[in-house]
Design an enzyme around this catalytic site. Structure first.
Site, mmCIF file in Angstrom:
data_model
loop_
_atom_site.group_PDB
_atom_site.id
_atom_site.type_symbol
_atom_site.label_atom_id
_atom_site.label_comp_id
_atom_site.label_asym_id
_atom_site.label_seq_id
_atom_site.Cartn_x
_atom_site.Cartn_y
_atom_site.Cartn_z
ATOM 1 N N LYS A 92 9.599 2.107 -8.020
ATOM 2 C CA LYS A 92 9.294 1.880 -6.361
ATOM 3 C C LYS A 92 8.891 3.059 -5.679
ATOM 4 C CE LYS A 92 9.249 -1.256 -2.932
ATOM 5 N NZ LYS A 92 7.874 -0.661 -2.782
ATOM 6 N N LYS A 116 15.794 9.039 -3.213
ATOM 7 C CA LYS A 116 15.921 8.316 -2.127
ATOM 8 C C LYS A 116 16.189 6.778 -2.335
ATOM 9 C CE LYS A 116 12.187 8.918 0.740
ATOM 10 N NZ LYS A 116 10.762 8.927 0.953
ATOM 11 N N LYS A 128 5.228 6.916 -7.521
ATOM 12 C CA LYS A 128 4.408 7.330 -6.392
ATOM 13 C C LYS A 128 2.910 7.199 -6.949
ATOM 14 C CE LYS A 128 4.946 8.167 -2.033
ATOM 15 N NZ LYS A 128 5.966 7.478 -0.979
ATOM 16 N N ASP A 168 1.728 4.299 2.149
ATOM 17 C CA ASP A 168 2.067 5.476 2.661
ATOM 18 C C ASP A 168 1.372 6.022 3.793
ATOM 19 O OD1 ASP A 168 4.234 7.860 1.593
ATOM 20 O OD2 ASP A 168 2.247 8.810 1.654
#
Length: 448
Positions: A92, A116, A128, A168
């Protein structure tokens, strides 16, 4: 400086393998320096090669993204998806479209995402992705064609039980919508494969606000626990003017603060009367304009070229919400000299190591990004849950869950810091708390 022999050995291996990846090396060092005390209590981590495996992504996907611009010319960008660690759940993490995107940037973001996501308490691994494509100045049609080409390759590697990307920098509702449409077209399935979707097709209320709101919930809770204080009456400096900054400003104002700045890549605005958020939203969200337009519309505002100089504005609380390494040592010192006592990070790794040292040497309450900005991925996780249930929670219900998650992150970070002899250190506590959960799962699952 590293002192544990196991940690030093693994970092030396990372440095030897990836010497050309400064952002990734910076992220690894920051984590390694703070988790060293853990290994005295957990010799099984070294035996299981936890660190050696943790610093190597499970999968690095790099691909070309060909698309046609409005003039009929073929353009080719690079696409990335780094699936870093799935010990506690499917990968994720967001997708970033920006000219500065490189493998090093995506690796540092993916590495940070592991911890995180762990801190949220939700079952999500770290990943990512993104591209060096720049949507600024491109038409909607060009952005759509790029997103469709990007997803044509990415769809081979993602899925609701495998990898669930989100947005993002420069990837908002428009881009997520185009990518989701292409995924659905190619796979002929309506699945929760992306988060940050529109409300009409599986998105979650409060997702847009989540990172900014979560940042303020985290900051407010840290102030309450560590300082018996709050946002009320404080002067706040914010960088950035995207979703994170805008909704951090909104929530900070609701909590009684006077927010006096925001910025974009060209410069910053200073409004001593407090930022008029309706005007900022109109400029940035409705018209995709430049922040200097604010000063043309508000008599009390000043516009200054040079976005990094926003950190010279006197304040009580600083919320960096723009990009990595935006605060260096001189700017951190300027913040301290001008009265700032709290820095909590809305962007990913916005402070250099030297800047963090300034905070710590001057007693600044410092909330690291992997903890303070976890609200975005937390509500992404809640969106995944809603998609699985085929239902939608109210804004109030989702926001309440978000606030609870952010308050829990503060509590878990402080508990871990106290356990390892660094009471009140939110950075050490966040790294340790996030790491231990992932490390225990890695040991339990075997050498994979």
């Amino acid at each position: 400086m590293l002192t544990d022999e196991y940690v030093k050995r693994v970092y030396a291996q990372v440095e030897a393998r990836d010497p050309e990846q400064p952002e990734f090396l910076q992220a690894v060092m920051e984590v390694f320096e703070t988790i060293e005390p853990v290994f005295k209590d957990h010799p099984e981590y070294e035996k299981s090669g936890v660190l050696e495996r943790l610093v190597e992504p499970e999968r690095v996907i790099k691909f070309r993204v060909p698309w046609i611009d409005d003039e009929g010319h073929v353009q080719v960008n690079r696409g990335y998806r780094i699936q870093f660690n799935s010990a506690i759940g499917p990968y994720k993490g967001g997708l970033r479209f920006h000219p500065t995107v490189t493998e090093s940037v995506i690796k540092f973001l993916g590495f940070e995402q592991i911890f995180k996501n762990s801190l949220t308490g939700l079952p999500m691994g770290g990943g990512k992705g993104g591209s060096d494509f720049d949507p600024k100045g491109r038409s909607d049609a060009e952005v759509m064609r790029f997103c469709q080409s990007f997803m044509t390759e990415l769809q081979r590697h993602v899925g609701q039980f495998t990898d669930v990307p989100a947005g993002d920098i420069n990837v908002g509702a428009r881009e997520v919508g185009y990518m989701f449409g292409q995924y659905k077209r190619l796979r002929n399935e309506f699945a929760g494969v992306l988060t940050g979707k529109g409300l009409e097709f599986g998105g979650s209320l409060a997702r847009t606000e989540a990172t900014g709101y979560g940042l303020c919930y985290y900051t407010q809770e840290a102030l309450r626990v560590l300082r018996n204080d709050s946002f009320a009456g404080k002067t706040v400096v914010v960088s950035g003017s995207g979703n994170v900054a805008i909704f951090a400003i909104e929530k900070a104002q609701e909590l009684g603060a006077n927010v006096v700045t925001c910025s974009d890549s060209n410069g910053y605005i200073y409004d001593p009367n407090g930022i008029d958020l309706d005007i900022v939203k109109d400029i940035k969200l409705e018209h995709r304009g430049r922040i200097k337009e604010y000063a043309d519309r508000v008599a009390s505002a000043e516009y200054h070229e040079g976005c990094s100089e926003v950190w010279t504005v006197p304040c009580d609380i600083a919320l960096p919400c723009a990009t990595q390494n935006e605060i260096d040592e001189p700017h951190a010192q300027a913040l301290v000299d001008n009265g700032c006592t709290v820095v909590c990070e809305g962007a990913n790794m916005p402070s250099t190591p030297a800047a963090i040292a300034v905070y710590q040497n001057n007693g600044v309450l410092y909330g690291p990004a992997k903890a303070a900005n976890a609200g975005g991925v937390a509500v992404s996780g809640l969106e995944m849950s809603q998609n699985s249930y085929r239902l939608s929670w109210t804004f109030e219900e989702t926001d309440k869950r978000l606030q609870g998650i952010m308050e829990s992150i503060v509590a878990e970070s402080l508990a871990a810091a106290k356990q390892y002899g660094h009471e009140g250190d939110l950075m050490m506590g966040a790294n340790i708390a996030g790491f231990i959960k992932v490390a225990n799962a890695m040991v339990a699952e075997g050498i994979i």
